[in-house]
Design a protein around this motif. Structure first.
Motif, PDB file in Angstrom:
ATOM      1  N   ILE A   1      56.960   3.369  -3.949  1.00 17.16           N
ATOM      2  CA  ILE A   1      58.055   2.965  -3.067  1.00 17.16           C
ATOM      3  C   ILE A   1      58.281   1.464  -3.157  1.00 17.16           C
ATOM      4  O   ILE A   1      59.412   1.004  -3.216  1.00 17.16           O
TER       5      ILE A   1
ATOM      6  N   ARG B   1      58.682   6.592   6.010  1.00 13.53           N
ATOM      7  CA  ARG B   1      60.014   6.367   6.581  1.00 13.53           C
ATOM      8  C   ARG B   1      60.285   4.885   6.774  1.00 13.53           C
ATOM      9  O   ARG B   1      61.355   4.380   6.440  1.00 13.53           O
ATOM     10  N   GLU B   2      59.290   4.146   7.297  1.00 12.36           N
ATOM     11  CA  GLU B   2      59.461   2.712   7.523  1.00 12.36           C
ATOM     12  C   GLU B   2      59.563   1.942   6.209  1.00 12.36           C
ATOM     13  O   GLU B   2      60.343   0.990   6.097  1.00 12.36           O
TER      14      GLU B   2
ATOM     15  N   GLU C   1      60.743   3.186   3.370  1.00 18.26           N
ATOM     16  CA  GLU C   1      62.058   3.515   2.822  1.00 18.26           C
ATOM     17  C   GLU C   1      63.154   2.727   3.525  1.00 18.26           C
ATOM     18  O   GLU C   1      64.057   2.191   2.865  1.00 18.26           O
ATOM     19  N   GLU C   2      63.057   2.635   4.852  1.00 21.49           N
ATOM     20  CA  GLU C   2      64.053   1.862   5.602  1.00 21.49           C
ATOM     21  C   GLU C   2      64.006   0.395   5.203  1.00 21.49           C
ATOM     22  O   GLU C   2      65.048  -0.241   5.036  1.00 21.49           O
ATOM     23  N   TRP C   3      62.802  -0.152   5.030  1.00 22.15           N
ATOM     24  CA  TRP C   3      62.666  -1.537   4.616  1.00 22.15           C
ATOM     25  C   TRP C   3      63.283  -1.734   3.232  1.00 22.15           C
ATOM     26  O   TRP C   3      64.056  -2.675   3.016  1.00 22.15           O
ATOM     27  N   ALA C   4      62.948  -0.838   2.286  1.00 21.07           N
ATOM     28  CA  ALA C   4      63.466  -0.955   0.921  1.00 21.07           C
ATOM     29  C   ALA C   4      64.988  -0.860   0.906  1.00 21.07           C
ATOM     30  O   ALA C   4      65.661  -1.602   0.193  1.00 21.07           O
ATOM     31  N   GLU C   5      65.548   0.048   1.704  1.00 22.27           N
ATOM     32  CA  GLU C   5      66.999   0.210   1.756  1.00 22.27           C
ATOM     33  C   GLU C   5      67.689  -0.985   2.394  1.00 22.27           C
ATOM     34  O   GLU C   5      68.858  -1.246   2.129  1.00 22.27           O
ATOM     35  N   SER C   6      66.965  -1.756   3.200  1.00 20.10           N
ATOM     36  CA  SER C   6      67.559  -2.924   3.842  1.00 20.10           C
ATOM     37  C   SER C   6      67.612  -4.131   2.906  1.00 20.10           C
ATOM     38  O   SER C   6      68.273  -5.117   3.209  1.00 20.10           O
ATOM     39  N   ARG C   7      66.903  -4.062   1.783  1.00 16.41           N
ATOM     40  CA  ARG C   7      66.878  -5.160   0.832  1.00 16.41           C
ATOM     41  C   ARG C   7      68.199  -5.221   0.074  1.00 16.41           C
ATOM     42  O   ARG C   7      68.818  -4.190  -0.189  1.00 16.41           O
TER      43      ARG C   7
ATOM     44  N   VAL D   1      70.872  -5.369  -2.946  1.00 14.18           N
ATOM     45  CA  VAL D   1      70.912  -4.791  -4.286  1.00 14.18           C
ATOM     46  C   VAL D   1      70.896  -5.941  -5.288  1.00 14.18           C
ATOM     47  O   VAL D   1      71.591  -6.940  -5.119  1.00 14.18           O
TER      48      VAL D   1
END
Length: 64
Positions: free
Chosen positions: A2, A35-36, A38-44, A46
């Motif tokens: 992840i 979940r946390e 994934e949320e952190w990674a998605e907040s980064r 692009v």
């Protein structure tokens, strides 16, 4: 995988409040909620950076 960060980078980000905090699983054992992470990674943001030419990306099946 992840998160592709070193352990020391994760430690520093966590101390700065910029990464999810670890959870106590048992005595001497910690982990993270997927979940946390994934949320952190998605907040980064692009990235528009391409892989380095020598990183092996796209070299599937090439023998050394």
């Amino acid at each position: 995988m992840i998160v592709a960060l070193s352990e020391s980078t994760i430690d520093n980000l966590e101390k700065a409040g910029e990464f999810p905090r670890r959870r106590k699983i048992s005595n001497g054992s910690v982990g993270y909620l997927v979940r946390e992470l994934e949320e952190w990674a998605e907040s980064r943001p692009v990235s528009d950076l391409l892989p380095a030419p020598d990183c092996g990306y796209g070299r599937a099946g090439k023998s050394k």
